[in-house]
Design an enzyme around this catalytic site. Structure first.
Site, PDB file in Angstrom:
ATOM      1  CG  PHE A 132      -2.115   1.126   1.449  1.00  0.00           C
ATOM      2  CD1 PHE A 132      -2.592   0.627   0.252  1.00  0.00           C
ATOM      3  CD2 PHE A 132      -2.436   2.145   1.783  1.00  0.00           C
ATOM      4  CE1 PHE A 132      -4.414   1.901   0.595  1.00  0.00           C
ATOM      5  CE2 PHE A 132      -3.026   3.191   1.949  1.00  0.00           C
ATOM      6  CZ  PHE A 132      -4.276   2.736   1.151  1.00  0.00           C
ATOM      7  CG  ASP A 211      -0.468  -2.331   6.945  1.00  0.00           C
ATOM      8  OD1 ASP A 211      -1.845  -2.481   7.376  1.00  0.00           O
ATOM      9  OD2 ASP A 211      -0.322  -1.644   6.519  1.00  0.00           O
ATOM     10  CE1 TYR A 236     -10.279   2.283   6.359  1.00  0.00           C
ATOM     11  CE2 TYR A 236      -9.386   3.741   8.179  1.00  0.00           C
ATOM     12  CZ  TYR A 236      -9.168   3.000   7.198  1.00  0.00           C
ATOM     13  OH  TYR A 236      -7.910   3.196   6.087  1.00  0.00           O
ATOM     14  CE  LYS A 237      -8.581  -1.129   3.606  1.00  0.00           C
ATOM     15  NZ  LYS A 237      -8.100   0.035   4.731  1.00  0.00           N
ATOM     16  NE  ARG A 385      -9.980  -2.888  -3.162  1.00  0.00           N
ATOM     17  CZ  ARG A 385      -9.327  -2.127  -1.824  1.00  0.00           C
ATOM     18  NH1 ARG A 385      -8.090  -2.588  -1.226  1.00  0.00           N
ATOM     19  NH2 ARG A 385      -9.781  -0.667  -1.339  1.00  0.00           N
TER      20      ARG A 385
END
Length: 426
Positions: A132, A211, A236-237, A385
């Site tokens: 990322f 991560d 938050y995922k 995605r």
């Protein structure tokens, strides 16, 4: 799948699924199939009420007293222990605080300082080219900061990028101080074998930071069993903590006493309310924090986290694998001939909980899908995605989503002019 692949057969499987009831714990718009929980999780029931309680009662009535009476001061650590139990962490190893970006900076700085003492020749931060982007940016920024402040000449910290496991193993020499990897790749969903890779990194003398942004709450993780050093990630995922909810940092207990806090704010002080003019780090996990914590956001995190703790992670993982297999199967059979290329590994052990396809008009296709109530997202280059969140997605959702995709491809609906207009957030 032994059952005949029809929507009716899938509906029967949904009815027998022990996780089906969890869908009622979330609020989603009607006529919407949400396939973007890998980017922002759905709203758990009770989260808005909990936030309102913090605002109207704990803040409105308790005022500043709530730091003591409502447990605000200890909330980052209380929630950290809850989350840590999902990740194979021990008590007092995890704090929910700050952002993933800030927590990664802290972990990298701590790892470099430790290696500066133990093995000063180690000056390389190793990370993935396909990591990322913020993970790469932070590593580069830290290296630049350290080099700009250094009095040494001719020796500098640097960031090196690897592409796959073979190039990682080849790069592990006595110059590498720390390796920062995403357990699950944000674009493709490819997943590292944490146990094997951690062992290889340690055998070379380097430290590792994982991560877990696209892993926490979606795939089984056992940080202590893997003997990892540090981990960071967001809430938050798959943990459904809310947009921009506080992230987390985990530090193996063996590193606690040596964890150097580069952002030495007062909340990481051993006795913050003594208002000392000199900094003494806390002798527990508080040293991982920086400044005053956001109570309303933290309170909402707890609602989603409690739901995740109720679910059986083995069942969550099994359903995730099944739904991704189903999605791939349906796309490759019902959408064949339209140029969709799978970029997610098929092997179960090598993937997380989202599935991605490449198409030269990926952005437009995603835009058309969203307009039809099927919400996925787009990542460069040309990647569609789709997040598979087992707690609120069903097998019939997958069937219906692929049918919408097939219709859009078959009718060329994605070619409408408005779908080519790029949003700021894709």
């Amino acid at each position: 799948m032994s059952t005949e692949l029809t929507r009716q057969a899938l509906s029967q499987l949904d009815a027998a699924d022990p996780l089906t009831a969890f869908a009622d714990r979330f609020i989603l718009p009607e006529d919407t199939i949400y396939l973007d929980g890998n980017s922002l999780g759905a709203l758990p029931k009770g989260a808005a009420e909990r936030a309102a309680q913090v605002v109207s009662e704990e803040w409105g009535q308790g005022l500043i007293r709530s730091w003591n009476t409502a447990g605000w001061f200890d909330l980052p650590l209380k929630l950290g222990d809850k989350l840590g139990s999902l990740l194979g962490g021990k008590p007092n190893e995890t704090a929910i605080t700050d952002t993933t970006t800030l927590n990664l900076f802290k972990a990298l700085a701590s790892a470099l300082r430790t290696q500066k003492t133990d093995a000063p020749q180690r000056r390389v931060i190793l990370t993935e080219r396909d990591n990322f982007p913020t993970d790469i940016y932070i590593a580069e920024g830290l290296a630049d900061l350290v080099n700009s402040l250094s009095q040494e000449t001719g020796v500098a910290y640097e960031v090196k990028l690897i592409d796959d496991e073979a190039s990682l193993r080849a790069a592990l020499d006595d110059s590498v101080a720390v390796v920062a990897l995403s357990h699950v790749n944000y674009r493709t969903g490819a997943m590292w074998n944490m146990d094997e890779i951690t062992a290889a990194i340690h055998a070379s003398g380097a430290l590792v930071i994982w991560d877990l942004a696209h892993a926490a709450g979606a795939v089984p993780v056992d940080l202590n069993a893997a003997n990892a050093d540090y981990a960071v990630g967001c809430t938050y995922k798959y943990l459904n903590g809310g947009p921009g909810s506080p992230a987390f940092i985990w530090v193996n207990a063996r590193h606690h006493e040596r964890f150097w806090q580069p952002l030495s704010g007062w909340w990481s002080h051993n006795k913050p309310f003594e208002m000392s003019q000199s900094y003494t780090p806390a002798n527990d996990i508080r040293r991982f924090m920086c400044g005053t914590q956001p109570m309303t956001s933290l309170a909402m995190v707890e609602v989603g986290l409690d739901i995740a703790l109720e679910a059986d992670m083995a069942q969550v993982r099994a359903k995730s694998l099944e739904l991704v297999d189903l999605f791939i199967n349906l796309v490759e059979t019902r959408c064949a001939g339209y140029g969709l290329e799978l970029v997610t590994p098929r092997e179960h052990a090598a993937r997380g909980s989202h599935v991605s396809f490449r198409h030269e008009h990926g952005y437009e296709i995603i835009a058309a899908l969203i307009d039809q109530g099927v919400i996925g997202d787009y990542r460069e280059p040309e990647v569609l995605r789709f997040g598979i969140t087992p707690l609120y997605l069903s097998r019939t959702d997958i069937w219906d989503a692929v049918e919408k995709l097939r219709e859009i491809l078959h009718t060329n609906a994605w070619q409408r002019e408005e779908y080519a207009v790029r949003n700021a957030v894709t």
